[in-house]
Design a protein around this motif. Structure first.
Motif, PDB file in Angstrom:
ATOM      1  N   GLY A 558      25.275  71.320  27.549  1.00  0.00           N
ATOM      2  CA  GLY A 558      25.518  70.343  28.596  1.00  0.00           C
ATOM      3  C   GLY A 558      25.036  70.880  29.927  1.00  0.00           C
ATOM      4  N   PHE A 559      24.979  70.000  30.921  1.00  0.00           N
ATOM      5  CA  PHE A 559      24.482  70.376  32.246  1.00  0.00           C
ATOM      6  C   PHE A 559      25.524  70.042  33.301  1.00  0.00           C
ATOM      7  CE2 PHE A 559      20.729  69.487  29.685  1.00  0.00           C
ATOM      8  CZ  PHE A 559      19.911  70.570  29.965  1.00  0.00           C
ATOM      9  N   GLN A 560      25.520  70.817  34.361  1.00  0.00           N
ATOM     10  CA  GLN A 560      26.340  70.481  35.515  1.00  0.00           C
ATOM     11  C   GLN A 560      25.746  69.261  36.214  1.00  0.00           C
ATOM     12  OE1 GLN A 560      29.119  71.685  35.711  1.00  0.00           O
ATOM     13  NE2 GLN A 560      29.255  73.915  35.651  1.00  0.00           N
ATOM     14  N   ASP A 561      26.469  68.727  37.195  1.00  0.00           N
ATOM     15  CA  ASP A 561      26.032  67.513  37.872  1.00  0.00           C
ATOM     16  C   ASP A 561      24.604  67.660  38.408  1.00  0.00           C
ATOM     17  OD1 ASP A 561      28.555  66.689  37.346  1.00  0.00           O
ATOM     18  OD2 ASP A 561      29.230  66.550  39.423  1.00  0.00           O
ATOM     19  N   LEU A 562      23.764  66.761  37.979  1.00  0.00           N
ATOM     20  CA  LEU A 562      22.358  66.667  38.383  1.00  0.00           C
ATOM     21  C   LEU A 562      21.525  67.886  37.996  1.00  0.00           C
ATOM     22  CD1 LEU A 562      22.638  64.920  41.875  1.00  0.00           C
ATOM     23  CD2 LEU A 562      21.850  63.914  39.721  1.00  0.00           C
ATOM     24  N   ASP A 563      22.126  68.827  37.284  1.00  0.00           N
ATOM     25  CA  ASP A 563      21.346  70.001  36.893  1.00  0.00           C
ATOM     26  C   ASP A 563      20.381  69.677  35.753  1.00  0.00           C
ATOM     27  OD1 ASP A 563      20.867  72.877  37.343  1.00  0.00           O
ATOM     28  OD2 ASP A 563      21.506  73.046  35.247  1.00  0.00           O
ATOM     29  N   GLY A 564      20.676  68.627  34.981  1.00  0.00           N
ATOM     30  CA  GLY A 564      19.708  68.196  33.972  1.00  0.00           C
ATOM     31  C   GLY A 564      18.397  67.809  34.619  1.00  0.00           C
ATOM     32  N   LEU A 565      18.472  67.149  35.787  1.00  0.00           N
ATOM     33  CA  LEU A 565      17.254  66.762  36.508  1.00  0.00           C
ATOM     34  C   LEU A 565      16.526  67.990  37.025  1.00  0.00           C
ATOM     35  CD1 LEU A 565      15.459  64.530  37.647  1.00  0.00           C
ATOM     36  CD2 LEU A 565      16.992  64.387  39.620  1.00  0.00           C
ATOM     37  N   ALA A 566      17.280  68.951  37.576  1.00  0.00           N
ATOM     38  CA  ALA A 566      16.651  70.199  38.023  1.00  0.00           C
ATOM     39  C   ALA A 566      16.022  70.933  36.851  1.00  0.00           C
ATOM     40  CB  ALA A 566      17.688  71.088  38.714  1.00  0.00           C
ATOM     41  N   PHE A 567      16.708  70.918  35.710  1.00  0.00           N
ATOM     42  CA  PHE A 567      16.226  71.611  34.524  1.00  0.00           C
ATOM     43  C   PHE A 567      14.901  71.012  34.045  1.00  0.00           C
ATOM     44  CE2 PHE A 567      15.964  71.835  29.872  1.00  0.00           C
ATOM     45  CZ  PHE A 567      16.063  73.197  29.662  1.00  0.00           C
ATOM     46  N   VAL A 568      14.831  69.696  33.900  1.00  0.00           N
ATOM     47  CA  VAL A 568      13.589  69.104  33.380  1.00  0.00           C
ATOM     48  C   VAL A 568      12.466  69.225  34.402  1.00  0.00           C
ATOM     49  CG1 VAL A 568      14.721  67.560  31.753  1.00  0.00           C
ATOM     50  CG2 VAL A 568      14.293  66.754  34.073  1.00  0.00           C
ATOM     51  N   GLY A 569      12.815  69.269  35.687  1.00  0.00           N
ATOM     52  CA  GLY A 569      11.779  69.536  36.688  1.00  0.00           C
ATOM     53  C   GLY A 569      11.200  70.920  36.521  1.00  0.00           C
ATOM     54  N   ALA A 570      12.073  71.898  36.232  1.00  0.00           N
ATOM     55  CA  ALA A 570      11.600  73.270  36.001  1.00  0.00           C
ATOM     56  C   ALA A 570      10.811  73.359  34.703  1.00  0.00           C
ATOM     57  CB  ALA A 570      12.786  74.230  35.979  1.00  0.00           C
TER      58      ALA A 570
END
Length: 831
Positions: A558-570
């Motif tokens: 799972g991801f923290q808040d909005l960290d999924g977006l940061a993750f896929v950007g990376a």
């Protein structure tokens, strides 16, 4: 800049005036011109909020669509409850029929409760149906809720009987009279759903596919990506999402590409719709600092089609005020964590092998210098050559890494002192009991608040890995903080070229993979734990810029808040930079479906959204543990090979294996082709077979069954020949361990079956493959007797599988991912 903002920096639109957005597309599709009136849309939200609503009513949603540049929705007339419209008002709608729809912010799925009726356009019949709906719909909805409480929205959760009926009736605001526009066809597939939704992990996503009342059923029953597709609006545009949508059954039906169908909508109309939705999503986005509101959900289900017009037949919109963005973390300090010049540790026992003592032993075993370690140990000046200090304030230097290996009840006080004294750049929290259970949630929340506050001061303070972190192996940093004893998990120590990083939210998953497959031997193994501070997105943002890392494997829960977006950007940045990212997501249960969420929420559940966004970013998504292992191993060995296409050559001395290879070249996730050999290749293969007396037994074709009489030399020469064929992009070779003429057993050179003999595949195949630019994968389909052969080939750097089907699937998935990655790199050149 906050990572999520960077994705959107070129996609914000001013709300000070009506804004024109022009999007140019190539190919046969005409340019799309949109004019979106953001001030008018914002006023719709403001007026609804003034009425204590966070939803738009259906006619207000249609007004939003008008202001978004989409085609004009049908004409409407809102019949407010208690009003007395004249006959002229009721008869003003064009056509012989009208549609009546109940209007209530609490009733989303109107059809289920009798909230939609088509009636003859006469004043008497409209009044009759209108009055009847105001009584029948509340009764029907109340029965539905009492039969299945899961359908109840929050205000109705604890109500029953007359109280429930009165609440439902009170919220009904009237009936919407809508122009009746009969669709061109009522056949399956002639309705489309389009929606945007704000998700906690990935921000706003867009989804589209088969629409209508059976949308969820289609999504459940059809193969992946056939009924519904989804993407992050921050990482896509109308053209890219349209290309994804073209793969669905919905597009094939709408475009007239199925038997008996005719086209009922143009590609330009569909793309215009997607462009408009994405623009709305990115403006009213949770990561847009200037957004006056956030669209939580906007759904049109369905769009129907009348004479090449896209007609929204139902719509809903939920919105909210913007919330605070997550605190940024100084993730660059991960460099100090992974390659520390100094390490401190607390929690080491000098009398027994507790976790801290095992960690210290492993740090030293990986080559870290004792003089660079500081141990917190009262009443001791040194321990086995390591300097000891009584407490944190006695440290003689600021540490790059501090390992906290004490119980969770002691962690809070230690973290307070670490922050207040600023004694470390990075901290590793080994202890659990920090958010895994309900009891520990408050403790974890308090810890996170302290850390977040520290990040807002000065250089951001220390970064924290964990809690519940099993540890890190860093070969570049020459340390190992896993608390697993060496006797249980032997490791390959010492300096050697390592091109991979393995990042896992589960430490147990990480060490189990290493135990089973020691050959993966990454440069970094990072157990992220509970992500109380550093997140998966942070780790990927750091690793994407590491020039020594070619492959990144990630296990996520799972991801923290909005960290999924940061993750896929990376992930996207890493892929564009030339890296492979192999991804596995645990926890595939869709989000709970409730009556207050639209179809979009239930369709684009957590796993679907995650999988779609990671694929969109260029990550290679795996579906099983074994597939993750296969792809991680394969990527390490094939990363520097050229992948120019999807044409496969398959070779084996066993007929079943050759056929099995051909049977596995196509799935929902990839499409490989059997290569057609050129004339020169065919003649060379014939000559190789003739020299061994096999020409009368073997027909040269693909897949190529070279017969059990083919020895090591034939296998080697066939591979060499196929890799020289410009029509071949990759080769899978069955190494036929049971063949009577193959040297596939361990033993001395005096044994004629020994792979230690000169000319054996174990000696020659890895050397040949190392010289080739194309991917070559071997298959050893045999029992444990042939494990030494596999080990020998793997040590030589060859990718080896124990069955042909797993080899084909892994190689095909990898090639598909590499080809898409190359597409992303080409697209990136034009941005």
């Amino acid at each position: 800049m906050f990572q999520e903002e960077a994705f959107l920096s070129n996609r914000y639109y001013s709300d000070k005036e009506e804004t024109a957005m022009a999007v140019q597309y190539g190919g046969n599709i005409s340019p799309v011109q949109l004019r979106i009136d953001f001030p008018a849309i914002t006023r719709l939200f403001e007026m609804a909020r003034e009425r204590d609503r966070q939803t738009l009513l259906e006619h207000e949603t249609y007004e939003l669509l008008r202001n978004s540049g989409a085609e004009t929705p049908p004409r409407t007339n809102f019949l407010v409850k208690g009003s007395r419209p004249s006959d002229e008002e009721l008869m003003a709608m064009p056509g012989a029929k009208v549609v009546l729809k109940i209007v209530s912010p609490a009733i989303i799925h109107k059809t289920e409760v009798g909230g939609v009726k088509v009636v003859e356009k006469s004043a008497e019949k409209i009044r009759s149906a209108w009055r009847r709906m105001l009584y029948e719909v509340p009764e029907s909805y109340a029965r539905l809720i009492e039969r299945d409480p899961g359908h109840a929205p929050e205000p109705y959760r604890d109500l029953a009987g007359d109280h429930l009926l009165q609440a439902i009736s009170r919220d009904i605001q009237g009936v919407l009279m809508v122009q009746f526009m009969p669709p061109d066809s009522e056949a399956f597939g002639n309705e489309m759903i389009v929606g945007i939704r704000n998700t906690r992990e990935f921000g706003t996503i867009i989804s589209a596919g088969l629409g209508g009342t059976d949308t969820e059923l289609y999504a459940e029953r059809f193969r992946k990506g056939q009924a519904i597709v989804a993407a992050s609006t921050a990482m896509t545009d109308g053209q890219a999402f349209f290309q994804l949508f073209r793969k669905t059954i919905s597009y094939r039906k709408l475009a007239g590409l199925t038997r008996g169908q005719r086209r009922i909508v143009t590609d330009e109309q569909i793309m215009e719709c997607f462009c408009s939705m994405i623009a709305l999503a990115n403006y009213y986005s949770p990561v847009n600092h200037e957004a006056p509101f956030v669209i939580e959900e906007l759904e049109i289900n369905p769009f129907a089609f009348t004479d090449f017009l896209m007609v929204p037949l139902d719509g809903m919109c939920r919105f909210a005020l913007p919330g605070a963005l997550p605190t940024t973390r100084p993730y660059q300090k991960i460099g100090k964590l992974l390659c520390p010049a100094t390490i401190g540790i607390v929690g080491v026992s000098t009398t027994r092998p507790n976790y801290g003592r095992v960690i210290l032993n492993n740090i030293l075993a990986n080559g870290y210098e004792k003089q660079n370690i500081r141990m917190i140990r009262p009443e001791m000046k040194s321990f086995e050559g390591i300097a000891c200090v009584p407490d944190l304030q006695s440290l003689d230097c600021k540490l790059d890494l501090f390992v906290v290996a004490v119980g969770s009840d002691q962690v809070g006080a230690i973290v307070d002192e670490i922050i207040s004294r600023n004694i470390a750049e990075s901290v590793m929290l080994i202890a659990g009991g920090m958010g895994e259970t309900g009891e520990s949630t408050a403790r974890a929340a308090g810890l996170m608040d302290k850390i977040k506050t520290a990040h807002t001061i000065g250089d951001g303070g220390p970064v924290f890995l964990g809690a519940n972190c099993l540890g890190v192996i860093s070969h570049p940093g020459r340390y190992d903080t896993l608390f697993i004893p060496e006797a249980k998990l032997p490791k390959q120590r010492g300096n050697r070229k390592r091109n991979a990083a393995f990042v896992s939210q589960s430490g147990a998953f990480m060490i189990t993979r290493l135990s089973k497959l020691p050959e993966i031997d990454p440069a970094y193994m990072i157990s992220v734990g509970n992500q109380n501070d550093l997140t998966l997105g942070d780790i990927l943002r750091y690793l994407k810029d590491d020039p020594a890392i070619d492959v990144i494997g990630v296990y996520a829960e799972g991801f923290q808040d909005l960290d999924g977006l940061a993750f896929v950007g990376a992930v996207h940045d890493a892929v564009v930079a030339g890296k492979d990212v192999i991804f596995y997501k645990a926890g595939r249960t869709p989000e709970g479906k409730t009556a207050t969420s639209g179809h979009t929420a239930s369709l684009a559940g957590d796993y679907m959204v995650c999988e779609s966004c990671v694929r969109q970013a260029g990550g290679i998504v795996t579906e099983t543990f074994s597939q993750f292992e296969d792809l991680l191993m394969l990527s390490q060995r094939l990363h520097n090979k050229k992948v120019l296409g999807n044409r496969l050559a398959a070779v084996s001395g066993a007929g079943f294996e050759a056929v099995g290879m051909a049977d596995n070249i196509q799935t929902d996730d990839f499409q490989m082709k059997m290569a057609v050999f050129n004339t020169t290749t065919v003649e060379k293969l014939k000559q190789i077979l003739k020299e061994k007396g096999l020409d009368t037994l073997v027909e040269v074709k693909n897949p190529l069954d070279i017969n059990p009489g083919a020895d090591d030399e034939v296998h080697i020469k066939v591979v060499e020949t196929l890799t020289c064929d410009l029509h071949v992009d990759a080769v899978v070779i069955g190494l036929d361990p049971l063949s009577p003429v193959m040297q596939t057993l361990s033993g001395t050179e005096s044994n004629k079956y020994s792979f230690n003999n000169p000319g054996s595949i174990a000696r020659e195949m890895p050397r040949l493959i190392a010289l080739q630019d194309k991917p070559v994968v071997g298959v050893v389909d045999g029992g444990r007797l042939f494990d030494p052969l596999v080990d020998e080939l793997v040590v030589g750097g060859m990718a080896v599988f124990r069955s042909s089907d797993s080899a084909i699937r892994a190689l095909s998935t990898y090639i598909d991912g590499r080809l898409y990655a190359e597409h992303l790199r080409e697209m990136n050149k034009f941005q």
